[in-house]
Design a protein around this motif. Structure first.
Motif, short mmCIF file in Angstrom:
data_model
loop_
_atom_site.label_atom_id
_atom_site.label_comp_id
_atom_site.label_asym_id
_atom_site.label_seq_id
_atom_site.Cartn_x
_atom_site.Cartn_y
_atom_site.Cartn_z
N MET A 27 29.90 -11.46 29.63
CA MET A 27 28.83 -10.78 30.37
C MET A 27 27.58 -10.65 29.49
O MET A 27 27.68 -10.29 28.32
CB MET A 27 29.39 -9.43 30.78
N TYR A 28 26.43 -10.96 30.07
CA TYR A 28 25.16 -10.86 29.35
C TYR A 28 24.21 -9.94 30.13
O TYR A 28 24.09 -10.05 31.36
CB TYR A 28 24.51 -12.24 29.21
N VAL A 29 23.56 -9.04 29.41
CA VAL A 29 22.58 -8.15 30.05
C VAL A 29 21.30 -8.15 29.23
O VAL A 29 21.34 -8.10 27.99
CB VAL A 29 23.14 -6.70 30.17
N CYS A 30 20.15 -8.24 29.91
CA CYS A 30 18.87 -8.22 29.21
C CYS A 30 18.65 -6.83 28.60
O CYS A 30 18.72 -5.83 29.31
CB CYS A 30 17.73 -8.54 30.17
N GLY A 31 18.38 -6.82 27.32
CA GLY A 31 18.21 -5.56 26.60
C GLY A 31 16.76 -5.14 26.48
O GLY A 31 15.87 -5.73 27.11
N GLU A 214 14.30 -16.46 24.89
CA GLU A 214 15.22 -15.64 24.07
C GLU A 214 16.59 -15.53 24.70
O GLU A 214 17.61 -15.71 24.06
CB GLU A 214 14.71 -14.20 23.99
N CYS A 215 16.59 -15.15 25.99
CA CYS A 215 17.86 -14.86 26.65
C CYS A 215 18.67 -16.15 26.84
O CYS A 215 19.89 -16.12 26.74
CB CYS A 215 17.63 -14.15 27.97
N SER A 216 17.98 -17.27 27.09
CA SER A 216 18.70 -18.54 27.19
C SER A 216 19.38 -18.87 25.86
O SER A 216 20.52 -19.31 25.82
CB SER A 216 17.75 -19.68 27.57
N PRO A 239 9.82 -13.18 37.31
CA PRO A 239 10.20 -14.55 36.96
C PRO A 239 11.27 -14.65 35.87
O PRO A 239 11.82 -15.73 35.66
CB PRO A 239 8.88 -15.12 36.41
N HIS A 240 11.61 -13.54 35.19
CA HIS A 240 12.42 -13.67 33.98
C HIS A 240 13.75 -14.40 34.21
O HIS A 240 14.05 -15.39 33.53
CB HIS A 240 12.66 -12.29 33.36
N HIS A 241 14.55 -13.92 35.16
CA HIS A 241 15.87 -14.54 35.35
C HIS A 241 15.77 -15.95 35.94
O HIS A 241 16.55 -16.83 35.61
CB HIS A 241 16.74 -13.64 36.22
N GLU A 242 14.79 -16.12 36.81
CA GLU A 242 14.56 -17.46 37.37
C GLU A 242 14.27 -18.45 36.22
O GLU A 242 14.78 -19.57 36.21
CB GLU A 242 13.37 -17.39 38.33
N ASN A 243 13.46 -18.01 35.27
CA ASN A 243 13.08 -18.86 34.15
C ASN A 243 14.26 -19.10 33.20
O ASN A 243 14.42 -20.20 32.66
CB ASN A 243 11.90 -18.26 33.39
N GLU A 244 15.09 -18.08 33.02
CA GLU A 244 16.29 -18.26 32.20
C GLU A 244 17.16 -19.38 32.79
O GLU A 244 17.64 -20.26 32.07
CB GLU A 244 17.13 -16.98 32.15
N ILE A 245 17.35 -19.33 34.12
CA ILE A 245 18.19 -20.34 34.78
C ILE A 245 17.58 -21.73 34.59
O ILE A 245 18.27 -22.68 34.23
CB ILE A 245 18.35 -20.03 36.30
#
Ligand SMILES: [Zn+2]
Length: 484
Positions: A27-31, A214-216, A239-245
């Motif tokens: 599990m990953y969560v943005c900090g 970073e998250c990727s 856009p953050h999670h969309e961009n991570e994907i």
């Protein structure tokens, strides 16, 4: 094992959760971006994923869940704040990280298994950016590297926005070097006056990473390219999670990145959006300093379902305190009547398999329904009512049940008497004179011998000295001052 149902943002449906490897849930969560104190909106996200982490540990075993939450310690906001305060970036980020840890610990949240810092993962970010360039998904321009959004046919799959909405929603910077207005930054050049600790060497010159990359990088380093669950606030979906994907799936052929996406709802204060300009910006530290215990803050944050908007108000905090005071006074009553009961030994029981299957089953079942924490808190109230009305073995069972439910929820973690003491709810201990104690002892003996008249006479004698005998289970009694 009980089946966990979770709402998956990718499909907009409640789905049964099955990890890729049943022996290890990832599990990953943005900090946090560490430039200021955590506010209660930040705290909501941390508490929600802590509750999910606790549930997963309960279902799969505490060693079987790998929880990664990053620290963003390189960012424009950090650079600006450090400049304002005239301190180095490192000094600022390490101080704020310390605050964050202390505030989140006060909310009874467990630390993640890995808490990587962005500045310690720069080579991993550069490697992904290089792969994206090589595969035709990114390009360098004027010291920047940008992700080229039209190169990803799946872009928008999470937020389901159309192109115009995406461009508007991202509030993207219009820059002449962008091939497409939706393109976003993977790497940006350093400013001449930047603090040296925020400047990194790269194949595109000195600079720093964009936030999304970073998250990727950190999720794939610690969890692999494909993992089970990604969480964060609903405001991060686009856009953050969309961009991570986009970054992760385009850099790693055949990867689907995270399989389940969980988003928690917004937090408002007295019905309004929290913002510094409205003056309703509340930090966790402020609340703790106002003697609102972390447990009460946690209670409020879990009292609304995680996907719904949550409104913070004084009334909500007072209600949480009232509930916790009531729970603790019932626990203290029981512990007072059973002086040798060792409740910390329950801690070991809560994670034992046999226990997971029996005593906490009803609560775990509620939580397995898309983390229904309001229903779980209602079950605690129901158990408290049963504890109040029961006696003997029944009472013991409800006492343990309430303690165990508390453990599952990260609540009731204080010693009951110290809680009541801190809240000013404990009557000061009264010195009972030896003569009165002796009379009470004689009365007990008379009672046991069924000399009722003598027992009544002694009760009156004790009352004349200003004390009331209160009979307790198991041929014990307490002496309380007569109420005026
Ligand atoms: Zn993230």
């Amino acid at each position: 094992m009980m089946e966990l149902q979770l709402h998956n943002t990718l499909t907009r449906k409640k789905e049964s959760f099955t990890p890729l490897n049943p022996r290890e849930v990832k599990m990953y969560v943005c900090g946090p971006t560490v430039y200021d104190r955590a506010h209660i909106g930040n705290a909501r996200s941390v508490v929600v994923y802590d509750q999910l982490y606790r549930l997963l540990r309960h279902l799969y075993g505490p060693e079987q869940v790998l929880y990664v939450r990053n620290i963003t310690d390189v960012d424009d906001k950090i650079n600006i704040r450090a400049k304002e305060q005239g301190v180095t970036i490192q000094a600022l980020t390490s101080e704020v990280t310390g605050w964050f840890h202390a505030d989140m610990a006060a909310l009874n949240t467990l630390p993640p298994n890995v808490e990587p810092r962005a500045t310690e993962n720069i080579p991993q970010m550069i490697a992904i950016i290089e792969r994206l360039i090589a595969r035709g998904h990114a390009y360098a321009a004027e010291g920047h590297v940008l992700f080229h959004v039209p190169s990803d046919p799946h872009y928008g799959c999470l937020s389901r926005r159309n192109r115009d909405e995406m461009v508007a929603g991202a509030r993207v910077e219009v820059a002449p070097f962008k091939k497409d207005p939706a393109d976003f930054v993977l790497w940006k050049p350093a400013d001449a006056e930047d603090d040296p600790s925020s400047i990194f060497e790269s194949p595109w010159g000195k600079g720093r990473p964009g936030w999304h990359i970073e998250c990727s990088a950190m999720s794939s380093r610690y969890l692999g390219n494909d993992f089970d669950l990604h969480g964060g606030g609903a405001d991060l979906m686009f856009p953050h999670h969309e961009n991570e994907i986009a970054q992760s799936t385009c850099a790693n052929e055949g990867s689907h990145f995270a399989r389940y996406w969980v988003h928690n709802g917004f937090l408002t204060v007295n019905g309004e959006k929290m913002s510094k300009s409205l003056g309703n910006f509340i930090t966790v530290r402020e609340l703790l300093d106002r003697n609102i215990p972390g447990e009460a803050i946690r209670y409020v944050l879990l009292s609304t379902h995680y996907r719904k908007p949550l409104d913070w108000s004084e009334k909500a905090a007072e209600d949480a305190l009232k509930s916790l005071d009531m729970f603790y006074s019932l626990l203290a009553d029981y512990e007072n009547d059973h002086k040798f009961f060792n409740y910390p030994s329950l801690e070991a029981m809560v994670h034992s398999e046999a226990f997971a299957e029996t005593s906490t089953r009803d609560m775990v079942e509620l939580l397995c329904n898309d983390l229904n924490t309001p229903a779980a808190l209602a079950l605690m109230h129901q158990t408290a009512r049963a504890l109040k009305q029961s006696q003997g073995r029944e009472r013991e069972r409800y006492y343990k049940q309430l303690r165990l439910y508390g453990m599952v929820m990260g609540l009731l973690r204080s010693d009951a008497r110290s809680w009541l003491e801190k809240r000013g709810l404990l009557a000061a201990p009264v010195d009972v004179p030896a003569a009165v104690q002796q009379l009470a002892e004689q009365r007990l003996q008379a009672k046991l011998a069924k000399h009722w008249a003598e027992a009544d006479r002694l009760r009156d004698a004790i009352r004349a000295e200003g004390f009331e005998v209160v009979d307790k289970p198991g041929n014990t009694y307490a002496l309380e001052p007569v109420k005026p």
